[in-house]
Write a protein that holds these residues in place. Structure first.
Motif, PDB file in Angstrom:
ATOM      1  N   GLU A  35      36.750  38.396 -23.057  1.00  0.00           N
ATOM      2  CA  GLU A  35      37.199  37.068 -22.478  1.00  0.00           C
ATOM      3  C   GLU A  35      37.274  36.209 -23.841  1.00  0.00           C
ATOM      4  O   GLU A  35      38.202  35.417 -23.928  1.00  0.00           O
ATOM      5  N   VAL A  36      36.342  36.536 -24.848  1.00  0.00           N
ATOM      6  CA  VAL A  36      36.718  35.865 -26.029  1.00  0.00           C
ATOM      7  C   VAL A  36      37.878  36.323 -26.841  1.00  0.00           C
ATOM      8  O   VAL A  36      38.585  35.416 -27.423  1.00  0.00           O
ATOM      9  N   GLY A  95      38.960  41.555 -35.101  1.00  0.00           N
ATOM     10  CA  GLY A  95      38.620  41.416 -36.485  1.00  0.00           C
ATOM     11  C   GLY A  95      38.061  40.126 -37.092  1.00  0.00           C
ATOM     12  O   GLY A  95      36.939  40.032 -37.748  1.00  0.00           O
ATOM     13  N   GLU A  96      38.333  38.839 -36.293  1.00  0.00           N
ATOM     14  CA  GLU A  96      37.573  37.599 -36.512  1.00  0.00           C
ATOM     15  C   GLU A  96      36.138  37.685 -36.006  1.00  0.00           C
ATOM     16  O   GLU A  96      35.222  37.268 -36.702  1.00  0.00           O
ATOM     17  N   MET A  97      36.058  38.225 -34.783  1.00  0.00           N
ATOM     18  CA  MET A  97      34.616  38.740 -34.348  1.00  0.00           C
ATOM     19  C   MET A  97      33.717  39.256 -35.312  1.00  0.00           C
ATOM     20  O   MET A  97      32.795  39.008 -35.678  1.00  0.00           O
ATOM     21  N   ALA A  98      34.440  40.485 -35.743  1.00  0.00           N
ATOM     22  CA  ALA A  98      33.627  41.388 -36.565  1.00  0.00           C
ATOM     23  C   ALA A  98      33.322  40.741 -37.951  1.00  0.00           C
ATOM     24  O   ALA A  98      32.391  41.048 -38.616  1.00  0.00           O
ATOM     25  N   THR A  99      34.134  39.707 -38.463  1.00  0.00           N
ATOM     26  CA  THR A  99      33.872  38.956 -39.675  1.00  0.00           C
ATOM     27  C   THR A  99      32.479  38.323 -39.459  1.00  0.00           C
ATOM     28  O   THR A  99      31.727  38.067 -40.629  1.00  0.00           O
ATOM     29  N   LEU A 142      28.907  33.298 -28.572  1.00  0.00           N
ATOM     30  CA  LEU A 142      28.155  33.101 -27.246  1.00  0.00           C
ATOM     31  C   LEU A 142      26.808  33.104 -27.431  1.00  0.00           C
ATOM     32  O   LEU A 142      26.160  33.762 -28.259  1.00  0.00           O
ATOM     33  N   PRO A 143      25.887  32.312 -26.652  1.00  0.00           N
ATOM     34  CA  PRO A 143      24.343  32.185 -26.746  1.00  0.00           C
ATOM     35  C   PRO A 143      23.782  33.691 -26.829  1.00  0.00           C
ATOM     36  O   PRO A 143      24.277  34.509 -25.879  1.00  0.00           O
ATOM     37  N   SER A 151      34.551  31.569 -18.580  1.00  0.00           N
ATOM     38  CA  SER A 151      34.881  32.072 -19.786  1.00  0.00           C
ATOM     39  C   SER A 151      34.708  30.765 -20.728  1.00  0.00           C
ATOM     40  O   SER A 151      34.342  29.582 -19.864  1.00  0.00           O
ATOM     41  N   PRO A 152      34.433  30.626 -21.874  1.00  0.00           N
ATOM     42  CA  PRO A 152      34.156  29.613 -22.704  1.00  0.00           C
ATOM     43  C   PRO A 152      34.971  28.366 -22.516  1.00  0.00           C
ATOM     44  O   PRO A 152      34.855  27.479 -22.484  1.00  0.00           O
ATOM     45  N   GLN A 153      36.255  28.728 -22.409  1.00  0.00           N
ATOM     46  CA  GLN A 153      37.355  27.622 -21.955  1.00  0.00           C
ATOM     47  C   GLN A 153      37.054  26.889 -20.697  1.00  0.00           C
ATOM     48  O   GLN A 153      37.081  25.673 -20.629  1.00  0.00           O
TER      49      GLN A 153
END
Length: 143
Positions: free
Chosen positions: A27-28, A36-40, A82-83, A121-123
């Motif tokens: 979902e993110v 890739g952005e998550m991994a960063t 996410l928390p 989802s966060p949105q």
């Protein structure tokens, strides 16, 4: 064709349902944050454990048999934004079949509302928060 030959033909199988943590990460990603952005950002602040893009993708596409350890869960929380509580609850659901449903100090209506919000989802959560805050502002203006 013989009965034995028919029995050996492969049968179509349905893919198992996606686990809760896998769904959250997906979902993110679908919300616009690449793996890739998550991994960063996927770094545990306590241990320095980090997750590579491939490890995050694997959690969605071909999850491991065993759940990620706590440092990896903290890294996932940072990477997804996410928390940590939501990440650990999703992991408990996916690997242990445990769903956290207890919310002390509130009535059933609040628990039901929060249960629905937790699955969004966060949105969707931001949209509901904006609606709730708009309602509160309207009440203050009417008083």
């Amino acid at each position: 064709m013989t009965a034995a030959a028919t029995a050996e033909e492969p049968r179509p199988t349905e893919a198992p349902p996606m686990g809760a943590l896998s769904r959250l990460i997906q979902e993110v990603q679908e919300g616009g944050t690449s793996y890739g952005e998550m991994a960063t950002k996927a770094i545990d602040p306590e241990t320095g454990t980090s997750l590579a893009k491939q490890a995050i993708q694997k959690l969605v596409k071909t999850p491991p048999v065993n759940p990620p350890l706590l440092p990896a869960l903290r890294a996932i929380a940072n990477g997804t934004g996410l928390p940590l509580r939501r990440i650990t609850e999703a992991a408990a659901d996916q690997w242990l079949g445990y769903q956290a449903t207890e919310l002390a100090g509130y009535g059933d209506e609040v628990r039901i509302i929060l249960s629905h919000l937790g699955g969004m989802s966060p949105q969707e959560q931001r949209r509901w928060r904006a609606m709730i805050e708009a309602d509160e502002r309207a009440k203050r203006e009417d008083s």
